[in-house]
Design an enzyme around this catalytic site. Structure first.
Site, PDB file in Angstrom:
ATOM      1  N   SER A  66      89.808  38.454  21.410  1.00 19.28           N
ATOM      2  CA  SER A  66      90.755  37.336  21.466  1.00 19.28           C
ATOM      3  C   SER A  66      90.865  36.588  20.145  1.00 19.28           C
ATOM      4  O   SER A  66      91.766  35.782  19.970  1.00 19.28           O
ATOM      5  CB  SER A  66      90.358  36.363  22.583  1.00 19.28           C
ATOM      6  OG  SER A  66      89.172  35.684  22.231  1.00 19.28           O
ATOM      7  N   LYS A 103      87.288  29.926  20.685  1.00 15.74           N
ATOM      8  CA  LYS A 103      88.737  29.801  20.458  1.00 15.74           C
ATOM      9  C   LYS A 103      88.988  28.749  19.370  1.00 15.74           C
ATOM     10  O   LYS A 103      88.094  27.987  19.016  1.00 15.74           O
ATOM     11  CB  LYS A 103      89.446  29.327  21.748  1.00 15.74           C
ATOM     12  CG  LYS A 103      89.378  30.290  22.934  1.00 15.74           C
ATOM     13  CD  LYS A 103      90.231  31.511  22.745  1.00 15.74           C
ATOM     14  CE  LYS A 103      90.071  32.516  23.883  1.00 15.74           C
ATOM     15  NZ  LYS A 103      88.763  33.150  23.947  1.00 15.74           N
TER      16      LYS A 103
END
Lengths: 146, 424
Positions: A66, A103
């Site tokens: 990701s 993230k």
């Protein structure tokens, strides 16, 4: 004065006190002194460079893809510092509903989002009911090349 | 000039082992968790949820199994590598608040904050920094003596209103009297179960009772240690801060076996590991021992089995910290004590008459041990670099059956490159 022969053949008194001889205790340089001697420095220490606060720093291993857009790949090792205050645009290690996730942190105008760095993953808006906390700020990524 | 009141803080980690596990297992938040002792025997750390369910400290785990199944209590084996690393972090953070501090145990530290400006802010900051940097919740209790600091910590833990910090020195003398009258005497540092019963016989039930007890009577019945405790409760410091942990006078290395051992070679194998551990500790504190004692134990809880608990000590010809020398003696002693057909459950070694290496008295009958000192430092250096047990004594490690039972140990998240926590 030459020692007369009759003295050599007679017993002589010997000093009973020990006689200490000086032994050279320092190194005697042979050859030329190193021209670098006055300029020596400690060799670069990666621990010092990568770990700003050792008591607050933890390592995590990356799973998944990701964050490839930020150069973070599966198997990489993240250096995570819990003493850094998280800011907008930091890459953070967050706890979202009791799960670890790495993230980019978006925090603008009262909106908080966790943004993946890979188009196939949508950004995740943090809602009121979410259990969300930033666990630490990612300060370095260690990526093995060979 | 009046003496300044000491502002001595005791910082204590809450449910330390469970808290360490939760740092890397966020999914265990709000779940009742316990950590078990060696061989998964007894409960040694409990989350608040487990405490609320009635699990007691030190309770054998098999007694809790029914309750655990009913409420989904999760039991973890102890992971001392993790706890030690987290403890080192906590202690390093606390030590930055004052040059005068004493690491009292793996999860407790005294910090002398006397003369610290903005004491109140600092004590909250201390707590917040430990939580922020390590994820371990702590409580701070401040008092004029160690005993009162410990009591203040108990209050900080018990009363949510304190927000984890309580300063006994902030109370007026009436408030102190009232507070101490409401706390049972068994909360006092050093007052255990037996003493509590005996104190009750003298009409001493609360901390305040002990604090104002008639001194000559107290001293006659309980001795000078209790007198010291009383003075500490009155705010007169009797127990000093020990900046440097004193070198240990005795070193014990022992372990219960994962399963009963019947074979002498297995016992010797286990003993070699205890010898290696005990001698490494001895060398780390730069001392050597003059007496070794070796013991074997059968399982005293198994009344159906024959019991045998021998122990032998020998004075060494010369003090040593050499694993090989001690191992030869331990090996010989195990051989001497061993009797077949017993189910051995535990074994260990105790080193005593410990003195600093500088006190070596040479003996013209026994050769000096100097040549092997280099070997031992090399062993220690290799084990430090490549992990404990990298270099072993040759009698160590051939058998595994005596090893600890650790059925659900967490990975060494912070001390092993291959066990780092994963994040997606």
């Amino acid at each position: 004065m030459p020692i007369s022969s009759n003295l050599l053949n007679h017993p002589r008194q010997v000093l009973s006190a020990p006689l200490y001889l000086d032994v050279c205790a320092w190194k005697v340089p042979a050859g030329f002194p190193s021209p670098a001697a006055d300029h020596t420095q400690e060799r670069v220490d990666l621990n010092k460079e990568l770990i700003r606060n050792k008591d607050a720093t933890y390592l995590f291993r990356v799973k998944g893809d990701s964050m490839t857009g930020a150069g973070i790949y599966e198997g990489d090792t993240l250096v995570v510092d819990r003493s850094v205050t998280p800011k907008h645009n930091h890459i953070v290690l967050a706890l979202l509903n009791n799960e670890f996730t790495v993230k980019r942190l978006y925090r603008r105008g009262g909106i908080v989002k966790l943004v993946a760095e890979n188009n196939i993953y949508p950004a995740r808006l943090i809602k009121e009911e979410d259990d969300f906390v930033v666990w630490g700020v990612v300060t370095f990524n260690l990526h093995k090349l060979c | 000039m009046s003496a300044q009141i000491q502002q001595l803080a005791l910082v204590d980690c809450n449910n330390f082992y469970v808290s360490c596990e939760r740092v890397f297992r966020p999914d265990l938040k709000d779940v009742p968790v316990v950590v078990l002792s060696n061989n998964d025997g007894c409960v040694v750390s409990r989350s608040n949820e487990s405490k609320a369910l009635g699990i007691k400290m030190g309770q054998p785990w098999f007694e809790c199994k029914a309750l655990a199944e009913e409420h989904g209590i999760l039991a973890l084996s102890s992971n001392y590598a993790l706890y030690a690393d987290m403890s080192n972090r906590v202690m390093a953070i606390l030590s930055s608040f004052s040059p005068r501090h004493e690491v009292y145990s793996i999860d407790e530290c005294f910090v002398d904050l006397t003369g610290t400006p903005h004491l109140k802010e600092t004590s909250y900051q201390m707590r917040e920094r430990v939580i922020a940097w390590t994820g371990i919740p702590v409580c701070v209790g401040i008092g004029p003596t160690k005993t009162l600091a410990k009591l203040a910590n108990h209050i900080a833990k018990k009363h949510p209103r304190s927000k984890g910090v309580f300063n006994y020195n902030d109370l007026t003398s009436t408030q102190q009297d009232n507070l101490l009258s409401r706390i049972a005497v068994d909360e006092v540092w050093g007052v255990g179960r037996k003493l509590t019963v005996r104190l009750a016989e003298h009409g001493i039930d609360t901390v305040q009772d002990l604090r104002v007890a008639h001194l000559p009577t107290l001293r006659a019945a309980f001795g000078v240690v209790m007198e010291k405790t009383q003075r500490e409760l009155q705010g007169i410091a009797c127990i000093d801060l020990e900046d440097v942990t004193p070198a240990k006078k005795q070193i014990v290395a022992s372990r219960s076996f994962g399963q009963a051992v019947y074979n002498v070679d297995v016992l010797k194998d286990a003993m070699s590991t205890f010898v290696a551990n005990a001698c490494a500790k001895l060398r780390a504190q730069e001392s050597h021992a003059s007496v070794i004692q070796v013991f074997l134990r059968t399982n005293r809880f198994r009344h159906d089995q024959p019991q045998y608990m021998p122990s032998l000590s020998v004075p060494l010809p010369q003090p040593t910290n050499d694993s090989l020398v001690v191992n030869r003696w331990a090996d010989y002693l195990v051989g001497r004590m061993f009797k077949p057909d017993y189910a051995y459950k535990k074994a260990g070694i105790m080193l005593s008459e410990i003195t600093p290496i500088t006190h070596l008295q040479s003996d013209w009958l026994e050769p000096s041990q100097a040549p092997s000192a280099n070997l031992m430092s090399a062993v220690d250096a290799l084990n430090k670099r490549f992990g404990r047990g990298f270099v072993k004594i040759s009698t160590q490690g051939a058998f595994n059956q005596w090893k600890m039972r650790q059925e659900s140990k967490s990975p060494n998240y912070t001390t092993d490159w291959a066990s780092l926590p994963l994040v997606a």
